[in-house]
Design a protein around this motif. Structure first.
Motif, mmCIF file in Angstrom:
data_model
loop_
_atom_site.group_PDB
_atom_site.id
_atom_site.type_symbol
_atom_site.label_atom_id
_atom_site.label_comp_id
_atom_site.label_asym_id
_atom_site.label_seq_id
_atom_site.Cartn_x
_atom_site.Cartn_y
_atom_site.Cartn_z
ATOM 1 N N UNK A 77 2.159 52.950 3.375
ATOM 2 C CA UNK A 77 2.279 51.683 4.095
ATOM 3 C C UNK A 77 3.072 50.651 3.299
ATOM 4 N N UNK A 78 2.944 50.686 1.980
ATOM 5 C CA UNK A 78 3.594 49.668 1.151
ATOM 6 C C UNK A 78 4.631 50.269 0.202
ATOM 7 N N UNK B 295 -6.811 47.407 -0.357
ATOM 8 C CA UNK B 295 -7.442 46.354 0.446
ATOM 9 C C UNK B 295 -6.510 45.856 1.539
ATOM 10 N N UNK B 296 -5.247 45.639 1.174
ATOM 11 C CA UNK B 296 -4.279 45.191 2.188
ATOM 12 C C UNK B 296 -4.036 46.277 3.236
ATOM 13 N N UNK B 297 -4.013 47.527 2.804
ATOM 14 C CA UNK B 297 -3.823 48.630 3.747
ATOM 15 C C UNK B 297 -4.971 48.697 4.741
ATOM 16 N N UNK B 298 -6.214 48.537 4.234
ATOM 17 C CA UNK B 298 -7.371 48.585 5.118
ATOM 18 C C UNK B 298 -7.314 47.456 6.141
ATOM 19 N N UNK B 299 -6.931 46.260 5.687
ATOM 20 C CA UNK B 299 -6.826 45.123 6.598
ATOM 21 C C UNK B 299 -5.747 45.366 7.652
ATOM 22 N N UNK B 300 -4.628 45.944 7.212
ATOM 23 C CA UNK B 300 -3.535 46.217 8.146
ATOM 24 C C UNK B 300 -3.959 47.252 9.188
ATOM 25 N N UNK C 150 -7.421 54.701 4.437
ATOM 26 C CA UNK C 150 -6.254 54.303 3.630
ATOM 27 C C UNK C 150 -6.123 55.130 2.360
ATOM 28 N N UNK C 151 -7.201 55.790 1.922
ATOM 29 C CA UNK C 151 -7.161 56.602 0.705
ATOM 30 C C UNK C 151 -6.737 58.045 0.964
ATOM 31 N N UNK C 152 -6.671 58.436 2.237
ATOM 32 C CA UNK C 152 -6.373 59.825 2.586
ATOM 33 C C UNK C 152 -4.945 60.197 2.209
ATOM 34 N N UNK C 153 -4.753 61.461 1.865
ATOM 35 C CA UNK C 153 -3.411 61.985 1.598
ATOM 36 C C UNK C 153 -2.647 62.053 2.912
#
Length: 505
Positions: free
Chosen positions: A104-105, A125-130, A140-143
């Motif tokens: 994502x980033x 944290x930003x990925x989860x919010x997005x 968000x932690x998944x491969x």
């Protein structure tokens, strides 16, 4: 008086040539904010070139492009383009070895307050919010490489939205999705539309245009033919605009009379199993076309791939014309007389850097000259016959494969499968992502193979593909759950595919 808001994107008079080929000629397109806009046309109509212009990857020779009334940025300013438009292609652009958050980033990872060290905690944290903001149900932690095709597309959409764009181009988004995943994608699109996201939707499945789009633009022969509300373009009128009313796609060849006695068993499976399917026993006769239908988790694709050596089995036995087949080995499948059009033509069926002729003749290169040396004349002769037989749109055998449209590349893969003169032909999702005319050509080839006495297995959940079959086997959760002879009703077959007990009325 309030001034009317300009279109979200407006292209006027776009012209682009590649050598002698006119890809776009004085083409216009206006996409209003908040409307899903379909872009349809046969392969080679100019859709890919127009998308390349809209996303800043190609500079037109003539014409103007504006976003929100402002001129498009210079091609070199990639960040500015990403804020305006993003494209989710058929082939994923996520990096499989990275996590969802890292994808994502990618290239703009957040850093710690002190120094230039990437803050993975802040990134997650930003990925989860997005993901929560846009309703993407992914960890968000998944491969990223372990995601389903559907979730991969949603991650790509979320990545684009995080950059500020509100125009997403979806290029054949359902080509690798089953009907259930397609429905979830459409529901997600509707939620995003309500949040202000606009889609340019490219698909050869016209029913999808009516399901999710409000406006449709038709390209034909590098020109825009019509733009109209979907409700004003019934299917017959839409197909006529795409084909120019020139008689439509070619009719399949006439069926040959069925033999009076039973056909010899070309394919016989007994209790064949793998991690994706279980205890499969079936027979396909010579001169028979059998369909294999099922959702993504049904095991149907893996069963077809197993016959071609592309999927390893764990138990059971298989025979081709009475001889044992060693599954999980492509050379063994080829030696047994199995030809395959694989599901993923880009990774399993094509070599983009080679010519059309080199791709078609790859499995028979040892037969094209003495002592294993390839005769270019013999190679090109084989390729020219295949080009004529399958109506492959190419400038000739020497043309790089990358210069062909998706539908014509699919025909090249089929030509390569037929080059070995197979006795069994396995077609996995044969018409995914191709236009109406290419579909007819590919399915006509299946009927022609049947008329020549070959056995054909068509693996697909597209009803149009399955209509050419003498019978259809349905798989559900790894097992064969139902069988239908030719003449089945759509509702019955679809119910069986979805796992609902159908009636055979």
């Amino acid at each position: 008086m309030t001034r009317a808001r300009p279109p979200l994107v407006e292209a006027r008079g776009i012209t682009k040539r590649y050598g002698p080929t006119v890809a776009l000629l004085d083409t216009d397109l206006a996409i209003e904010a908040g409307a899903s806009h379909a872009l349809v046309g046969r392969n080679g109509a100019g859709k890919s070139t127009l998308v390349s212009v809209l996303t800043g990857l190609t500079r037109p020779e003539r014409g103007t492009l504006r976003y929100d009334g402002e001129p498009a940025p210079p091609l070199a300013d990639r960040a500015a383009w990403r804020r305006r438009v993003a494209c989710v292609y058929q082939q994923s652009t996520v990096v499989g070895e990275l996590s969802v958050a890292e994808n994502l980033f990618l290239g703009r990872q957040p850093v710690t307050p002190r120094g230039r060290v990437i803050s993975r905690r802040l990134m997650r944290r930003r990925a989860r919010a997005l993901l929560d903001e846009w309703g993407v149900p992914v960890d968000e932690r998944a491969r990223a490489g372990g995601l389903s095709v559907e979730d991969t597309k949603l991650v790509e959409i979320a990545r684009a939205l995080s950059r500020g764009t509100r125009l997403i181009v979806l290029d054949e988004p359902t080509a690798q999705l089953d009907s259930r995943a397609t429905g979830r994608l459409f529901a997600h699109m509707r939620r995003l539309e309500e949040a202000g996201v606009t889609f340019l939707y490219i698909s050869h499945h016209l029913r999808e245009v009516y399901e999710v789009c409000q406006v449709v633009t038709v390209l034909r022969d590098a020109r825009r033919i019509v733009t109209a509300p979907v409700g004003e373009m019934p299917p017959g009128k839409l197909i006529e605009a795409m084909t120019g009313g020139r008689g439509g796609p070619p009719a399949p060849p006439a069926e040959r009379p069925r033999p009076a006695g039973p056909a010899p068993a070309a394919v016989r499976l007994e209790h064949l199993s793998s991690p994706r399917f279980h205890d499969i026993s079936l027979t396909v006769g010579a001169g028979e076309v059998v369909g294999l239908a099922g959702l993504a988790g049904s095991g149907s694709h893996q069963l077809g791939a197993a016959l071609a050596g592309l999927h390893r089995t764990t138990g059971g036995r298989a025979w081709i014309f009475g001889r044992p087949l060693r599954t999980g080995s492509v050379p063994a499948a080829l030696a047994a007389g199995v030809g395959c059009l694989p599901r993923d033509r880009h990774h399993e069926g094509l070599v983009a850097g080679l010519s059309v002729a080199e791709n078609i003749t790859m499995p028979i290169s040892g037969r094209l000259g003495p002592l294993g040396l390839i005769s270019p004349r013999a190679r090109d002769a084989v390729a020219r016959r295949a080009i004529a037989d399958l109506d492959i749109g190419t400038r000739g055998p020497a043309e790089p494969l990358s210069g062909l449209s998706g539908g014509n590349q699919q025909k090249v893969v089929l030509a390569r499968a037929l080059a070995t003169d197979p006795r069994v032909l396995v077609l996995i999702d044969p018409t995914a992502g191709v236009d109406v005319r290419a579909k007819q050509t590919l399915l006509a080839a299946a009927l022609r193979a049947r008329a020549e006495g070959r056995a054909v297995l068509v693996v697909s959940d597209q009803l149009e593909d399955l209509r050419v079959c003498d019978r259809v086997l349905v798989m559900f959760n790894g097992f064969v759950s139902a069988e239908y002879p030719a003449g089945w009703r759509d509702a019955d077959l679809l119910a069986a595919v979805e796992g609902v007990t159908p009636g055979h009325g």
